[in-house]
Design a protein around this motif. Structure first.
Motif, short mmCIF file in Angstrom:
data_model
loop_
_atom_site.label_atom_id
_atom_site.label_comp_id
_atom_site.label_asym_id
_atom_site.label_seq_id
_atom_site.Cartn_x
_atom_site.Cartn_y
_atom_site.Cartn_z
N PRO A 238 31.33 64.86 34.15
CA PRO A 238 30.15 64.89 33.29
C PRO A 238 30.51 65.05 31.83
CG PRO A 238 30.41 66.99 34.42
CD PRO A 238 31.45 66.06 34.99
N GLU A 239 29.56 64.74 30.95
CA GLU A 239 29.85 64.72 29.52
C GLU A 239 30.35 66.07 29.01
OE1 GLU A 239 27.77 63.64 25.23
OE2 GLU A 239 26.52 63.89 27.02
N ASP A 240 29.79 67.17 29.51
CA ASP A 240 30.19 68.46 28.96
C ASP A 240 31.56 68.93 29.44
OD1 ASP A 240 29.52 69.14 31.54
OD2 ASP A 240 28.01 70.62 31.01
N ALA A 241 32.21 68.13 30.30
CA ALA A 241 33.59 68.42 30.71
C ALA A 241 34.59 67.49 30.05
CB ALA A 241 33.72 68.33 32.23
N LEU A 242 34.11 66.64 29.13
CA LEU A 242 34.98 65.72 28.40
C LEU A 242 35.37 66.34 27.06
CD1 LEU A 242 33.01 62.40 28.99
CD2 LEU A 242 35.16 63.05 30.07
N LEU A 243 36.64 66.41 26.79
CA LEU A 243 37.15 66.93 25.53
C LEU A 243 37.67 65.77 24.70
CD1 LEU A 243 39.25 69.89 26.99
CD2 LEU A 243 36.91 70.00 26.08
N ASP A 244 37.13 65.60 23.51
CA ASP A 244 37.66 64.58 22.62
C ASP A 244 38.93 65.15 21.98
OD1 ASP A 244 38.21 62.53 20.94
OD2 ASP A 244 36.22 62.41 20.05
N MET A 245 40.03 64.94 22.66
CA MET A 245 41.32 65.49 22.26
C MET A 245 41.84 64.83 20.99
SD MET A 245 44.70 65.55 24.69
CE MET A 245 44.94 63.76 24.71
N GLY A 246 41.52 63.54 20.80
CA GLY A 246 42.08 62.81 19.69
C GLY A 246 43.60 62.84 19.76
N ASP A 247 44.22 63.24 18.67
CA ASP A 247 45.68 63.31 18.62
C ASP A 247 46.22 64.71 18.95
OD1 ASP A 247 46.21 60.61 17.76
OD2 ASP A 247 45.34 61.17 15.85
N PHE A 248 45.32 65.65 19.22
CA PHE A 248 45.72 67.05 19.32
C PHE A 248 45.94 67.49 20.76
CE2 PHE A 248 42.99 66.71 15.47
CZ PHE A 248 44.02 66.79 14.53
N ALA A 249 46.94 66.89 21.41
CA ALA A 249 47.25 67.24 22.79
C ALA A 249 47.67 68.69 22.90
CB ALA A 249 48.35 66.33 23.33
N GLY A 250 48.46 69.15 21.95
CA GLY A 250 48.94 70.52 22.00
C GLY A 250 47.80 71.52 21.91
N ALA A 251 46.79 71.22 21.11
CA ALA A 251 45.66 72.14 20.96
C ALA A 251 44.92 72.30 22.29
CB ALA A 251 44.71 71.63 19.89
N VAL A 252 44.74 71.21 23.01
CA VAL A 252 44.08 71.28 24.32
C VAL A 252 44.90 72.12 25.28
CG1 VAL A 252 43.39 69.95 26.35
CG2 VAL A 252 42.82 69.11 24.07
N LEU A 253 46.18 71.82 25.38
CA LEU A 253 47.03 72.49 26.38
C LEU A 253 47.17 73.98 26.08
CD1 LEU A 253 49.74 69.71 26.64
CD2 LEU A 253 48.06 70.30 28.40
N LYS A 254 47.34 74.32 24.82
CA LYS A 254 47.53 75.73 24.48
C LYS A 254 46.26 76.54 24.71
CE LYS A 254 51.11 74.57 21.12
NZ LYS A 254 51.43 74.40 19.68
N TYR A 255 45.10 75.93 24.45
CA TYR A 255 43.85 76.68 24.67
C TYR A 255 43.54 76.80 26.15
CZ TYR A 255 39.35 78.70 23.46
OH TYR A 255 38.29 79.56 23.32
N VAL A 256 43.79 75.73 26.90
CA VAL A 256 43.57 75.79 28.36
C VAL A 256 44.57 76.75 29.00
CG1 VAL A 256 43.70 74.43 30.49
CG2 VAL A 256 42.47 73.53 28.51
N LEU A 273 50.42 58.48 24.81
CA LEU A 273 50.90 59.40 25.84
C LEU A 273 52.40 59.31 26.03
CD1 LEU A 273 48.03 59.45 28.47
CD2 LEU A 273 48.44 60.90 26.48
N SER A 274 53.01 58.22 25.58
CA SER A 274 54.48 58.18 25.60
C SER A 274 55.04 59.19 24.59
CB SER A 274 55.00 56.77 25.28
OG SER A 274 54.88 56.45 23.91
N LYS A 275 54.27 59.46 23.53
CA LYS A 275 54.69 60.49 22.58
C LYS A 275 54.62 61.87 23.23
CE LYS A 275 52.75 57.95 18.63
NZ LYS A 275 51.84 58.07 17.47
N LEU A 276 53.55 62.12 23.98
CA LEU A 276 53.45 63.39 24.70
C LEU A 276 54.61 63.52 25.68
CD1 LEU A 276 52.02 66.00 25.56
CD2 LEU A 276 50.55 64.60 27.05
N ALA A 277 54.92 62.44 26.39
CA ALA A 277 56.04 62.46 27.34
C ALA A 277 57.35 62.80 26.64
CB ALA A 277 56.15 61.12 28.05
N ALA A 278 57.48 62.37 25.38
CA ALA A 278 58.70 62.63 24.62
C ALA A 278 58.71 64.02 23.99
CB ALA A 278 58.88 61.57 23.54
N GLY A 279 57.62 64.77 24.17
CA GLY A 279 57.59 66.14 23.69
C GLY A 279 56.77 66.39 22.45
#
Length: 375
Positions: A238-256, A273-279
């Motif tokens: 549902p819409e209220d479970a969608l996070l517009d992460m944009g480029d901020f993958a770290g912000a999502v992961l650290k808050y979760v 996501l290849s950038k995320l895979a690379a760290g």
């Protein structure tokens, strides 16, 4: 009287930031095209001109240029990127529309300041003007609508230009990608979402809070509207479970990590996501780049021989690397998804969250996917 329940999702995040959205170059080119073609058919330029964006919004654009001649017309719109630090903010986007013989269809040309594709690996063929697929479709749709309304055939040539576009493009990645002569005409929604780092990261945190308060146990961090559509189709989130992460993958992961949920799906473009895979935790092109050498090493793990690995390392874009591997049966998309998932789990540091990753292409087609995995 009780307060209304908080609303989550992409639109709520933007509202929470207090930042003003703007319009993409694709939306501006569509508005200019619509005005120019309408003037050809009626003799008058609509000002302001209203267009319909892919999600149904109907913004109106004032015209900065109106030129009507025999068989062609030009209209121009000044781009307003809102509060986003977009290098094209304030640029004058022009569209010149010429009538073509019946049956010609819609033909696109690159005018001054709009680039031409010179290398493979982009969603356009070599030699094509750098006008991306969604803006092209928007222009086609509005030409068709104007033709039906005012009695035209809909057979036109559209030349898009951007004043000083070649100079502006030097501040972008276009030259490195082989887009020469100017800017790309971009946009999948028509709307520029402004990303102030601090404001957007705060909105991500609020999005997690709202979803958890609503009892959501499966959240999705998405890099944009295309990936949002994909996870909704895959999981019915549902819409209220969608996070517009944009480029901020770290912000999502650290808050979760600090505010866990049962499951987190990370969905985005293959290259990001290849950038995320690379760290990398910040996926913005100004702060991290696709590492072709890293992709080549992943391809080797997936069975690529030395020739293919060298081809991946030398690829123009992440998409070109993906296509090379797909043609040889090497599942580079899945390898990136699995590696990105494992990188996300490292950031979560044992928090009780199961993670899966979905990679998509520009059309939203799934090109890589990991199985869910927990701590």
């Amino acid at each position: 009287m009780s307060e209304p329940a908080p609303v989550g999702g992409r639109s709520a995040q933007l509202k929470h930031t207090g930042l003003r959205p703007g319009w993409t170059t694709g939306a501006c080119a569509t508005a200019a095209t619509t005005a120019a073609y309408t003037a050809l058919l009626t003799g008058d330029f609509p000002d302001p001109v209203t267009i319909t964006l892919p999600k149904g919004q109907r913004p109106a654009f004032g015209l900065a240029v109106e030129e009507l001649a025999d068989g062609h017309a030009t209209a121009g719109v000044v781009k307003d990127a809102g509060d986003d630090p977009d290098v094209t903010h304030g640029a004058l986007v022009r569209a010149t529309v010429r009538i073509l013989p019946v049956g010609s269809g819609v033909v696109f040309r690159a005018g001054p300041g709009v680039g031409t594709v010179t290398r493979p690996g982009l969603p356009l063929d070599v030699g094509e003007p750098a006008i991306n697929p969604v803006p092209r479709q928007m222009m086609r749709d509005h030409v068709t609508e104007a033709a039906a309304r005012y009695g035209g055939s809909g057979d036109v040539e559209i030349t898009v230009s951007v004043d000083h576009g070649e100079e502006i493009a030097r501040s972008t990645w276009n030259p490195r990608l082989g887009i020469l002569g100017g800017l790309s005409v971009l946009g999948t929604t028509g709307i520029v979402v402004p990303y102030s780092c601090s404001a957007w990261i705060d909105s991500i945190r609020r999005g997690v809070d709202v979803a958890r308060a609503a009892g959501r146990t499966h959240l999705a961090g998405c890099t944009g509207s295309t990936s949002e559509k994909t996870v909704v189709a895959l999981y019915g989130i549902p819409e209220d479970a969608l996070l517009d992460m944009g480029d901020f993958a770290g912000a999502v992961l650290k808050y979760v990590r600090r505010h866990p949920v049962d499951r987190l799906t990370v969905c985005g473009g293959f290259a990001k996501l290849s950038k995320l895979a690379a760290g990398h935790m910040d996926l913005h092109s100004a702060r991290s780049q696709v590492d072709k050498g890293f992709l080549a090493e992943l391809a080797r793990r997936g069975g690529a021989d030395g020739t293919l690995a060298a081809e991946v390392a030398a690829a123009n874009t992440g998409l070109a690397a993906l296509q090379s591997c797909a043609a040889r049966g090497v599942p580079l998309g899945d390898l990136v998804a699995v590696t990105a998932r494992d990188r996300a789990l490292e950031v979560l540091r044992g928090a009780p969250v199961t993670v899966d990753v979905v990679c998509v292409d520009r059309a939203g087609t799934v090109v890589g996917r990991s199985a869910p995995k927990g701590p």
